[in-house]
Write an enzyme that holds these catalytic residues in place. Structure first.
Site, PDB file in Angstrom:
ATOM      1  N   GLU A   1       0.857  -1.097   0.089  1.00  0.00           N
ATOM      2  CA  GLU A   1      -0.023  -0.093   0.053  1.00  0.00           C
ATOM      3  C   GLU A   1       0.887   1.235   0.022  1.00  0.00           C
ATOM      4  OE1 GLU A   1      -2.077   2.701   3.257  1.00  0.00           O
ATOM      5  OE2 GLU A   1      -2.677   0.564   3.558  1.00  0.00           O
TER       6      GLU A   1
ATOM      7  N   THR B   1      -5.071   5.446   2.393  1.00  0.00           N
ATOM      8  CA  THR B   1      -5.362   7.114   2.975  1.00  0.00           C
ATOM      9  C   THR B   1      -6.391   7.610   1.506  1.00  0.00           C
ATOM     10  OG1 THR B   1      -3.299   7.302   3.910  1.00  0.00           O
ATOM     11  CG2 THR B   1      -4.729   9.272   4.016  1.00  0.00           C
TER      12      THR B   1
ATOM     13  N   LYS C   1     -10.644  -3.056   8.048  1.00  0.00           N
ATOM     14  CA  LYS C   1      -9.589  -2.718   8.557  1.00  0.00           C
ATOM     15  C   LYS C   1      -9.758  -2.084   9.954  1.00  0.00           C
ATOM     16  CE  LYS C   1      -6.406   1.291   8.034  1.00  0.00           C
ATOM     17  NZ  LYS C   1      -6.212   2.179   7.038  1.00  0.00           N
TER      18      LYS C   1
END
Length: 212
Positions: free
Chosen positions: A40, A69, A129
């Site tokens: 990521e 993000t 998550k």
């Protein structure tokens, strides 16, 4: 370029916050060699979309490359255009999840409460998550896990390292997102490699039923 074959998938995600294009390929290479199969690049990193494209072009057949993000549907589309294959957010946002799925990518939204967990699953999330995991804690995750569908894939992200893997797995997590304890701006590829190997060894020990 690494010639190693892709390892069997582990639910270990490398979070490279702050990584820059000039170092992305060296960092991703050592991560893949260590056994990570999800990389990521947070969008608040310098030239994040460029890094995603570079990593995807060179290592896309060896590892899933995505963005973190991600806060808006427009950003989702930008990541898809850059070659990303999954989207991670720090929060639950129905529009982001639905756009991610419409673009053919995997969705990993950040959630903290049972309400957010079920809303995210209803919107189409592929996994949850739990962020920040240290705030919920092992007992909190265990309580939430008890009411989630058994097939739900749960990642613990934030304040969790190899020493804590075992207790979070016992609480019902199957995956982990590794950030500053794996990579920080200024870390060399050699440093990242050592950190990654430690994390993979701890994870694999748990999968074999051993103590981490």
């Amino acid at each position: 370029m690494t010639t190693a074959k892709q390892t069997p998938e582990r639910n270990l995600m490398a979070i490279l916050r702050g990584v820059q294009p000039h170092e992305i390929l060296d960092i991703v290479e050592v991560l893949i060699e260590a056994g990570f199969s999800q990389i990521e690049v947070p969008l608040n990193s310098p030239d994040a979309l460029k890094s995603i494209t570079m990593a995807q072009d060179k290592f896309g057949k060896l590892s899933a490359i995505g963005a973190g993000t991600v806060l808006t549907a427009e950003q989702v589309k930008q990541v898809r255009a850059a070659g990303g294959t999954f989207i991670v957010s720090p929060n639950y946002d129905e529009d982001v999840i639905r756009t991610t799925k419409a673009e053919g990518m995997a969705s990993y939204p950040g959630v903290l409460t049972p309400t957010e967990c079920f809303a995210a699953l209803k919107a189409g999330a592929d996994a949850l998550k739990i962020f920040p995991a240290f705030q919920v804690g092992v007992k909190g995750i265990q309580a939430v896990r008890a009411v989630l569908p058994k097939e739900t894939l749960v990642y613990a992200v934030g304040g969790v390292g190899p020493a804590e893997f075992a207790q979070y797995v016992d609480a019902g997590c199957q995956g982990f997102g590794m950030a500053s304890n794996l990579y920080k701006p200024g870390h060399t590829a050699a440093q990242v490699s050592e950190n990654a190997k430690e994390m993979v060894a701890a994870y694999d020990a748990l999968k074999l039923g051993e103590s981490a």
